[in-house]
Design a protein around this motif. Structure first.
Motif, PDB file in Angstrom:
ATOM      1  N   PRO A   6      60.321  55.833  64.692  1.00 18.01           N
ATOM      2  CA  PRO A   6      61.075  56.383  65.831  1.00 18.01           C
ATOM      3  C   PRO A   6      60.564  57.790  66.130  1.00 18.01           C
ATOM      4  O   PRO A   6      59.842  58.386  65.317  1.00 18.01           O
ATOM      5  CB  PRO A   6      62.518  56.418  65.314  1.00 18.01           C
ATOM      6  N   PRO A   7      60.925  58.368  67.266  1.00 18.96           N
ATOM      7  CA  PRO A   7      60.510  59.737  67.593  1.00 18.96           C
ATOM      8  C   PRO A   7      60.939  60.732  66.520  1.00 18.96           C
ATOM      9  O   PRO A   7      62.065  60.662  66.005  1.00 18.96           O
ATOM     10  CB  PRO A   7      61.208  60.017  68.925  1.00 18.96           C
ATOM     11  N   LEU A   8      60.055  61.656  66.191  1.00 20.34           N
ATOM     12  CA  LEU A   8      60.324  62.607  65.114  1.00 20.34           C
ATOM     13  C   LEU A   8      61.546  63.470  65.409  1.00 20.34           C
ATOM     14  O   LEU A   8      62.364  63.730  64.516  1.00 20.34           O
ATOM     15  CB  LEU A   8      59.095  63.494  64.899  1.00 20.34           C
ATOM     16  N   ASN A   9      61.707  63.927  66.657  1.00 20.69           N
ATOM     17  CA  ASN A   9      62.856  64.780  66.991  1.00 20.69           C
ATOM     18  C   ASN A   9      64.176  64.051  66.792  1.00 20.69           C
ATOM     19  O   ASN A   9      65.172  64.643  66.363  1.00 20.69           O
ATOM     20  CB  ASN A   9      62.749  65.289  68.425  1.00 20.69           C
ATOM     21  N   ALA A  10      64.183  62.760  67.083  1.00 20.37           N
ATOM     22  CA  ALA A  10      65.404  61.970  66.885  1.00 20.37           C
ATOM     23  C   ALA A  10      65.721  61.850  65.400  1.00 20.37           C
ATOM     24  O   ALA A  10      66.885  61.933  64.988  1.00 20.37           O
ATOM     25  CB  ALA A  10      65.242  60.592  67.515  1.00 20.37           C
ATOM     26  N   LEU A  11      64.698  61.659  64.579  1.00 15.41           N
ATOM     27  CA  LEU A  11      64.905  61.576  63.135  1.00 15.41           C
ATOM     28  C   LEU A  11      65.392  62.906  62.571  1.00 15.41           C
ATOM     29  O   LEU A  11      66.272  62.935  61.696  1.00 15.41           O
ATOM     30  CB  LEU A  11      63.608  61.159  62.441  1.00 15.41           C
ATOM     31  N   GLY A  72      66.108  57.777  52.630  1.00 15.73           N
ATOM     32  CA  GLY A  72      64.699  57.581  52.919  1.00 15.73           C
ATOM     33  C   GLY A  72      64.172  58.589  53.924  1.00 15.73           C
ATOM     34  O   GLY A  72      63.052  59.100  53.786  1.00 15.73           O
ATOM     35  N   ILE A  73      64.986  58.903  54.947  1.00 14.84           N
ATOM     36  CA  ILE A  73      64.567  59.874  55.954  1.00 14.84           C
ATOM     37  C   ILE A  73      64.478  61.265  55.339  1.00 14.84           C
ATOM     38  O   ILE A  73      63.504  62.005  55.561  1.00 14.84           O
ATOM     39  CB  ILE A  73      65.542  59.876  57.143  1.00 14.84           C
ATOM     40  N   SER A  74      65.470  61.643  54.529  1.00 16.48           N
ATOM     41  CA  SER A  74      65.446  62.957  53.878  1.00 16.48           C
ATOM     42  C   SER A  74      64.244  63.074  52.951  1.00 16.48           C
ATOM     43  O   SER A  74      63.570  64.113  52.914  1.00 16.48           O
ATOM     44  CB  SER A  74      66.739  63.182  53.089  1.00 16.48           C
ATOM     45  N   ALA A  75      63.967  62.021  52.203  1.00 17.88           N
ATOM     46  CA  ALA A  75      62.816  62.038  51.299  1.00 17.88           C
ATOM     47  C   ALA A  75      61.514  62.170  52.081  1.00 17.88           C
ATOM     48  O   ALA A  75      60.591  62.880  51.672  1.00 17.88           O
ATOM     49  CB  ALA A  75      62.803  60.775  50.447  1.00 17.88           C
ATOM     50  N   GLY A  76      61.439  61.494  53.222  1.00 17.05           N
ATOM     51  CA  GLY A  76      60.245  61.579  54.050  1.00 17.05           C
ATOM     52  C   GLY A  76      59.994  62.996  54.532  1.00 17.05           C
ATOM     53  O   GLY A  76      58.858  63.499  54.461  1.00 17.05           O
ATOM     54  N   PHE A  77      61.042  63.676  55.016  1.00 16.28           N
ATOM     55  CA  PHE A  77      60.881  65.058  55.466  1.00 16.28           C
ATOM     56  C   PHE A  77      60.527  65.976  54.294  1.00 16.28           C
ATOM     57  O   PHE A  77      59.734  66.906  54.442  1.00 16.28           O
ATOM     58  CB  PHE A  77      62.153  65.551  56.155  1.00 16.28           C
ATOM     59  N   ARG A  78      61.108  65.696  53.126  1.00 11.98           N
ATOM     60  CA  ARG A  78      60.794  66.515  51.953  1.00 11.98           C
ATOM     61  C   ARG A  78      59.320  66.373  51.574  1.00 11.98           C
ATOM     62  O   ARG A  78      58.637  67.361  51.275  1.00 11.98           O
ATOM     63  CB  ARG A  78      61.682  66.122  50.775  1.00 11.98           C
ATOM     64  N   HIS A  79      58.802  65.150  51.630  1.00 13.55           N
ATOM     65  CA  HIS A  79      57.390  64.927  51.311  1.00 13.55           C
ATOM     66  C   HIS A  79      56.478  65.625  52.322  1.00 13.55           C
ATOM     67  O   HIS A  79      55.441  66.200  51.956  1.00 13.55           O
ATOM     68  CB  HIS A  79      57.079  63.427  51.285  1.00 13.55           C
ATOM     69  N   ILE A  80      56.850  65.580  53.587  1.00 18.66           N
ATOM     70  CA  ILE A  80      56.058  66.261  54.626  1.00 18.66           C
ATOM     71  C   ILE A  80      56.058  67.767  54.384  1.00 18.66           C
ATOM     72  O   ILE A  80      55.015  68.436  54.480  1.00 18.66           O
ATOM     73  CB  ILE A  80      56.605  65.933  56.030  1.00 18.66           C
ATOM     74  N   ALA A  81      57.252  68.326  54.070  1.00 21.03           N
ATOM     75  CA  ALA A  81      57.351  69.771  53.830  1.00 21.03           C
ATOM     76  C   ALA A  81      56.525  70.180  52.619  1.00 21.03           C
ATOM     77  O   ALA A  81      55.841  71.216  52.630  1.00 21.03           O
ATOM     78  CB  ALA A  81      58.823  70.162  53.631  1.00 21.03           C
TER      79      ALA A  81
END
Length: 207
Positions: A6-11, A72-81
């Motif tokens: 999905p769009p990153l801003n929405a996530l 899963g979404i929080s983990a994804g952002f944490r991995h990106i950061a």
């Protein structure tokens, strides 16, 4: 491999709203309006075909689907950061300062600030206004106005009352180390110019 995302801003809007259980607090963190967060979440729900929140009177509650989706979404952002952090030079932090077009940058002694804070990469965007701050293009802003902006910390940086120059930062990031360092620098400049017997550049800030 192609990822169906999905769009990153929405996530980002969903993840922040889910952590805070508040569109208002998520908006403060993301430097947008609560309505924008709500619209992003609604668009995400439409794309996924599931409801992520129950919207009650003055209360936001995650649905079972939202609770399952959030980790899963929080983990994804944490991995990106974390991946992004590993790319940066050790200790380097970028601070983006917006300044209104009529402000004389010489008052800020920015070269001295950079020399005294080698760990902060300071970039200046001029002219800049509240639009750039809300959109996240700058981290803090020196703006001309009355200094009343809900959701933002506003410190006056000139003498007098009424219309003036203000240092404005989102409440969610106003106490970040690099923002605090710049605010303290303004305080030091004010003290130095006052002791030297010259007109004060900065009045209310830090009082």
């Amino acid at each position: 491999m192609t990822y169906a995302l999905p769009p990153l801003n929405a996530l980002r809007a969903f993840e922040a709203a889910a952590r805070h259980l508040s569109f208002k607090l998520a908006a403060h963190e993301l430097h947008v309006t609560p309505a924008a967060v709500g619209q992003q979440v609604k668009a995400l729900e439409g794309r996924l075909g599931v409801r992520l929140f129950e919207r009650l009177h003055k209360q936001l509650i995650l649905t079972a689907a939202g609770q399952a989706y959030l980790p899963g979404i929080s983990a994804g952002f944490r991995h990106i950061a974390e991946a992004t952090s590993r790319l940066k030079p050790a200790g380097a932090v970028l601070l983006q300062l917006g300044v209104h077009g009529g402000f004389d940058l010489r008052h800020l002694a920015l070269a001295e600030f950079r020399g005294a804070h080698a760990d902060i990469g300071l970039r200046v965007l001029q002219p800049a206004g509240l639009h750039e701050l809300v959109e996240g293009k700058v981290d803090l802003l020196i703006a001309r106005g009355l200094g009343h902006h809900p959701g933002y910390r506003c410190d006056r940086i000139d003498e007098g009352s009424g219309l003036g120059d203000w240092l404005i930062a989102p409440e969610g990031t106003a106490d970040c180390p690099e923002v605090v360092s710049f605010r303290e620098w303004l305080r030091a400049v004010a003290s130095r110019t006052s002791l030297a017997g010259r007109p004060r550049l900065i009045g209310v800030i830090g009082r």
